[in-house]
Each structure stands twice: as structure tokens, then as C-alpha cells.
Scaffold this active site. Structure first.
Site, PDB file in Angstrom:
ATOM      1  N   ASP A 169      -3.230   2.713   4.728  1.00 13.07           N
ATOM      2  CA  ASP A 169      -3.083   1.281   4.980  1.00 13.07           C
ATOM      3  C   ASP A 169      -2.513   1.035   6.374  1.00 13.07           C
ATOM      4  OD1 ASP A 169      -3.052  -1.484   3.781  1.00 13.07           O
ATOM      5  OD2 ASP A 169      -0.915  -1.305   4.220  1.00 13.07           O
ATOM      6  N   GLU A 187      -7.545   2.652   7.567  1.00  9.99           N
ATOM      7  CA  GLU A 187      -7.749   1.215   7.692  1.00  9.99           C
ATOM      8  C   GLU A 187      -7.230   0.833   9.071  1.00  9.99           C
ATOM      9  OE1 GLU A 187      -6.431  -3.106   5.827  1.00  9.99           O
ATOM     10  OE2 GLU A 187      -4.974  -1.520   6.174  1.00  9.99           O
TER      11      GLU A 187
END
Length: 563
Positions: free
Chosen positions: A227, A288
Site C-alpha cells: 500500500d 501500489e
């Protein structure tokens, strides 16, 4: 692990075997994202759980995916749906236990499905033991050095250290009250105040995440989706920066942002690459990283760094033939230049579902969402037709593809969620000016006539489900010719049979309103124009919608084989 007998819908056991260089599983895999709280609820509390995932693994095997990516399930106060982690090495009781996780992983592997788990290294929850220790400690202490604590500006430190804005709206700094009751330092949170950013210049932070990686690798996970992979390092001196209004909140349109894409992040991922390489089975890291173009994103997947990076430039490309050709060319060139596969993705838990997004007629920056008062709301039938065509195009491209739960059912964005039911921090941080991401996170439907459409036996659902879910439920589409579910099954089976993930794209000259290419023995034709176009010779392998004899209608895609 022993191998499992296979049939037409079952791949070999996901045994931890080395692959030949260049043939690792993640280079061509179709990976299915599960958002746990919205997938399947076996406990009946209205929130999905790990046992619910295990119960539906046969459905995912039948769909034909190679792996699943599990959004956060670790222990968390759930201020941001699990992206605020308080214990990285435990399962939140909402979702079950570590035993439930181990059972789910074993059952997935037994079906030939690998498992990637989400890792959130940019920030923790403010309930994490480290942050609680930091609040009780003094300025300059070891405890505070794990996070981005800074003295404020102004005569008495009453102003934040700089002018940065939170991705969720409002300032990115919060001032703490010191143990003696006086106003004290400020801490950075690029997201919600309940999500303080780690200081990744601190070796103690780096060593802690090495421990966390090993914890899950030792349990047998096949990789990590990381993330905010582009946000761990902040520019030295934390210079002021004003985020442009209506730009993508995660930085996908901007260059030289002092908290996105800093050079120091690459050292971190080289370290992680060496760590995962100690484990067999070709464990993978996927970033990401919202960056301005494919060339910059490719820096994250150089040979000694991550293995994949989400292709957000592709996701954000409008429904236009020239734009589609350009982003595909740029992606293949940029990723192949560093020896990495391109990834392809159209939907996830942070963006408007592509069955709605591709029919929007107004600008909609990432993270803003759509709601009852949004301009340019989509026409459902146009959105679904384009979504089916876009997926048919995407799954013919060489590389690895990501699917988001529910897109195989043609689920649109849920627009009419009442304000009192919304839960995205963006909604609250912007006082309702941005609807946020709840619309793509509504629990998915399994059974048309069951309570909560089969999501939960009790009928409970943490976000309200629309009435149209009954017609889109899995049982209403399973085995039904022409349904979106059957389209996805056909695409995934044909993609594997023709080896498209490991193929090579060759463009075919065509009408400007048509995108056409070959990948191996398959010819792909997509009609973006308003008028039907004549198809070349070939046998139809799969089509996104009905054909009119030898004519390809608007917003329709087809795969053709020779003969």
C-alpha cells in the site's frame, strides 16, 4: 504439500517450486482482489470474514483466477476499513483468527490458487503500541523517532510544520497534547489523523517490517501488495507543497511531489527483494504507486526491486481508441525495458467501478467517488457494455491482470448510498464534498433470493445493497449464456488456452475508431466508434456482446482465431 488431481477447471497445486527465469507465475497471472469485509460473511455480523472467503474458493477456482489478493485483514480499529493497522502480525477478530487464515491459505493452495496479502508500511493506526508509546514519550525520544514528529512553526509552535494536505482532505498534521497537558509537537498523517506516518529513515522501522514480512512468508503467503508504495520517504526538510485542486489525491497526475515517489524508496524495496528471494516459490512484491506515467512507474520494478506495479495509467485512460493504443504502447515499452511484465487493471477498492466510470461524462478525480449530486452520472447500459468490452481487451494483453471482486458480475458503482450510511473517511474529512470510495465497496451478491443477496445469512450488511443486486447475483448469472459472469469465465479459460499472458502484441492497421491487434494466434478487435464495423476472417473465440452477423457493434470487443 501434495498435488491435487486436476480437471478442466483446476490448476496444479500451488506448490512452492522454482520457475525458470522469465517464467515466474506472477508474470502472467490473473489475480483477483478480495475486499474481505464485502466478499462473504459467514458469522452473520454484516462484515465479511476469512471463513466466508474459504467457503467460496471453489467459485474462484471455477472463475479461473490464478491468485487472490487479500485487502487488509490484520488487527485494526477500522477507522479506514483496515488500512489503519494496530498489529501487523494478527488477524482482526472481525475477520476471524490466525487459524482461519491458515485454513484459508491451505484451501486456496489446494485449489491451485496463490495468495497475496496487503501490507501497509507508510503508516500505522494511532492505536499501534508504538504510537501509544510515542504519545507518552518526550520530544526527541526513541519512541517518537519511529514516526514523523516535528516541532511546529510560529512563536509557540502553534502552526503546523508545513502546508501539506491530507489525501482524505484537511491538513496532514495534527498537534498532540504532551503528557504534562501542554500543547506539543505535530505528527504527519498523509491520510487520516488516526494513521500516523512512519519515519522510514529510522532503521528500527525497517527492521520491524523485515520481521513482519518474514512472519507472513513463513506462514506460506505468495507475496505482498504494498500500500502507498511510493510514499514511504519524504523529501529532506519537508518543503511546502500545495496539492492542486481536483488532481488525483494519490499523486498520479503530478511530478516532484515531496511525499510521493522519492528516490529513497527504492533502497527499501531492494532490501525487501533480497528478503523475499530467500524463500522458494517465486514470492512476489506488487507496488501500489500512483505516478505520472509508465516510465516512472517502471522504476519500481527494476530487476532488483519489486516484481509488479499497478498500471494506474492504464486504469485511468479514457474510453478512446487513440488513448488506449498509446497507453498500451507506453506500458509495454516501459515495463519490458526493465524486464518486468506490465500489469493491467480496471477496477479496485479505491476507484469508481469501471462499469460506471467508463460512461461518466464529467471529470472524476481518483478518490472523489460519485453520489446522488455528482455531475455526469453514467447511463448503466452504456457503462456495462463498455466495461465488458474493456475487460475483453484487457485480458488479451500480455502480462498480468488484476480483477476486483464483483466486476465479474458487472457490478456498477453504487451511487445512492445515504449520507448517514457512508463510512469512508473522505466523506467526513471533506464534510460531504467528496463521496469517497464506499460506492465500490458495497458487499457483493451471491444469491438473488437470499437475505443480503447471499452475502450474509442474517441479512446484515455493513453498507446498504441496492435492489438491482438481485438481478446481478452470481446464481442469477451462473450458467446463463451471455451473462457477464460467463463472459469472464470464457475470457479466462481462453486466455490460458492461448497463452496470451506470455504472448506478444502486434498492432493491426485499422479504422481510427477501432483498436485491433494480434497476440499469438488470437486477433483482437474493439469497436470504439458509433457505427458497426466489419470483422476480419476468423472463428469467434469470445465476444463481449452480441455480434450482428459479420459486424462488430459499438462498444464491443471480440477475439478471433484463425480458421
Amino acid at each position: 504439500m501434495t498435488s491435487t488431481k486436476t480437471d478442466a477447471t483446476t490448476r496444479p497445486d500451488a506448490a512452492q517450486l522454482p520457475a525458470l527465469p522469465g517464467s515466474e507465475w506472477w508474470r502472467t497471472a490473473v489475480i483477483y482482489q478480495i475486499y474481505p469485509r464485502s466478499f462473504a460473511d459467514l458469522s452473520g455480523d454484516g462484515i465479511g470474514d476469512l471463513a466466508g472467503i474459504t467457503a467460496h474458493l471453489d467459485d474462484l477456482r471455477d472463475l479461473g483466477v490464478d491468485a487472490i489478493w487479500l485487502s487488509p485483514f490484520q488487527r485494526s480499529p477500522q477507522k479506514d476499513a483496515g488500512y489503519d493497522v494496530s498489529d501487523y502480525c494478527d488477524v482482526d477478530p472481525l475477520f476471524g483468527s490466525l487459524d482461519d487464515f491458515d485454513e484459508m491459505l491451505a484451501q486456496a493452495h489446494a485449489r491451485g490458487i496463490r495468495l497475496i496479502v496487503d501490507l501497509v508500511p507508510n503508516h500505522s493506526s494511532d492505536q499501534h503500541v508504538w504510537f501509544q508509546q510515542a504519545l507518552k514519550a518526550a520530544s526527541g525520544s526513541r519512541e517518537r523517532a519511529r514516526y514523523m514528529f516535528r516541532d511546529g512553526k510560529g512563536e509557540n509552535g502553534e502552526l503546523p510544520p508545513n502546508n501539506w494536505d491530507s489525501v482524505f482532505g484537511g491538513p496532514a498534521w495534527t498537534r498532540v497534547t504532551e503528557p504534562d497537558g501542554t500543547p506539543g509537537q505535530w505528527y504527519l498523517h498523509l491520510f487520516d489523523p488516526s494513521q500516523p506516518d512512519f519515519d522510514w529513515t529510522n532503521e528500527e522501522v525497517r527492521e520491524e517490517f523485515r520481521r513482519i514480512l518474514r512472519f507472513w512468508l513463513d506462514r506460506g503467503v505468495d507475496g505482498f501488495r504494498v500500500d502507498v508504495a511510493h510514499g514511504l520517504i519524504k523529501a529532506e526538510g519537508l518543503p511546502d507543497y500545495h496539492h492542486p485542486e481536483n488532481a488525483d489525491a494519490m499523486g498520479g497526475e503530478e511530478a516532484d511531489v515531496p511525499y510521493w515517489g522519492q528516490e529513497g524508496v527504492h533502497e527499501i524495496y531492494r532490501d525487501w527483494h533480497r528478503l523475499v528471494a530467500e524463500y522458494d516459490g517465486d514470492r512476489a512484491l506488487c507496488a501500489e504507486a500512483w505516478l505520472p506515467d509508465a516510465e516512472k512507474t517502471a522504476l519500481w520494478v527494476r530487476p532488483d526491486e519489486m516484481h509488479q506495479a499497478f498500471n494506474f495509467n492504464y486504469l485511468e485512460t479514457k474510453w478512446d481508441p487513440e488513448a488506449q493504443r498509446r497507453v498500451i504502447d507506453e506500458s509495454l515499452a516501459a515495463y519490458s525495458a526493465v524486464g518486468a511484465p506490465s500489469t493491467w487493471v480496471l477496477s479496485n477498492h479505491d476507484v469508481v467501478r469501471h462499469a460506471s466510470r467508463l460512461a461518466l461524462t464529467a471529470e472524476n478525480p481518483q478518490g472523489h467517488g460519485i453520489g446522488p449530486d455528482s455531475p455526469g452520472k453514467p447511463i448503466p447500459e452504456v457503462g456495462l457494455r463498455r466495461a465488458r468490452a474493456a475487460t475483453t481487451l484487457m485480458l488479451a494483453l500480455p502480462g498480468s491482470a488484476y480483477l476486483y471482486q464483483g466486476e465479474e458480475l458487472g457490478l456498477p458503482e453504487v451511487i445512492d448510498i445515504p449520507g448517514e450510511a457512508r463510512q469512508d473517511p473522505t466523506w467526513f474529512r471533506t464534510n460531504g464534498e467528496r463521496y469517497g470510495r464506499d460506492g465500490c465497496r458495497v458487499p457483493i451478491p451471491w444469491t438473488s433470493a437470499a437475505p443480503a443477496y447471499g452475502f450474509s445469512a442474517t441479512g446484515a450488511s455493513w453498507l446498504p445493497q441496492p435492489a438491482e443486486w438481485a438481478t446481478l447475483a452470481r446464481d442469477a448469472q451462473n450458467g446463463v449464456a451471455g451473462s457477464t459472469l460467463e463472459l469472464y469465465k470464457s475470457l479466462l479459460a481462453a486466455r490460458r488456452a492461448h497463452g496470451l499472458g506470455a504472448g506478444r502484441l502486434e498492432w493491426i492497421d485499422s479504422d481510427p475508431e477501432v483498436v485491433s491487434f494480434r497476440n499469438g494466434d488470437v486477433t483482437v478487435v474493439v469497436n470504439f466508434g458509433e457505427e458497426p464495423v466489419e470483422l476480419p476472417a476468423g472463428t469467434v473465440v469470445v465476444a463481449s456482446g452480441p455480434l450482428d452477423g459479420n459486424l462488430l457493434p459499438t462498444d464491443t470487443a471480440v477475439w478471433l482465431a484463425e480458421g
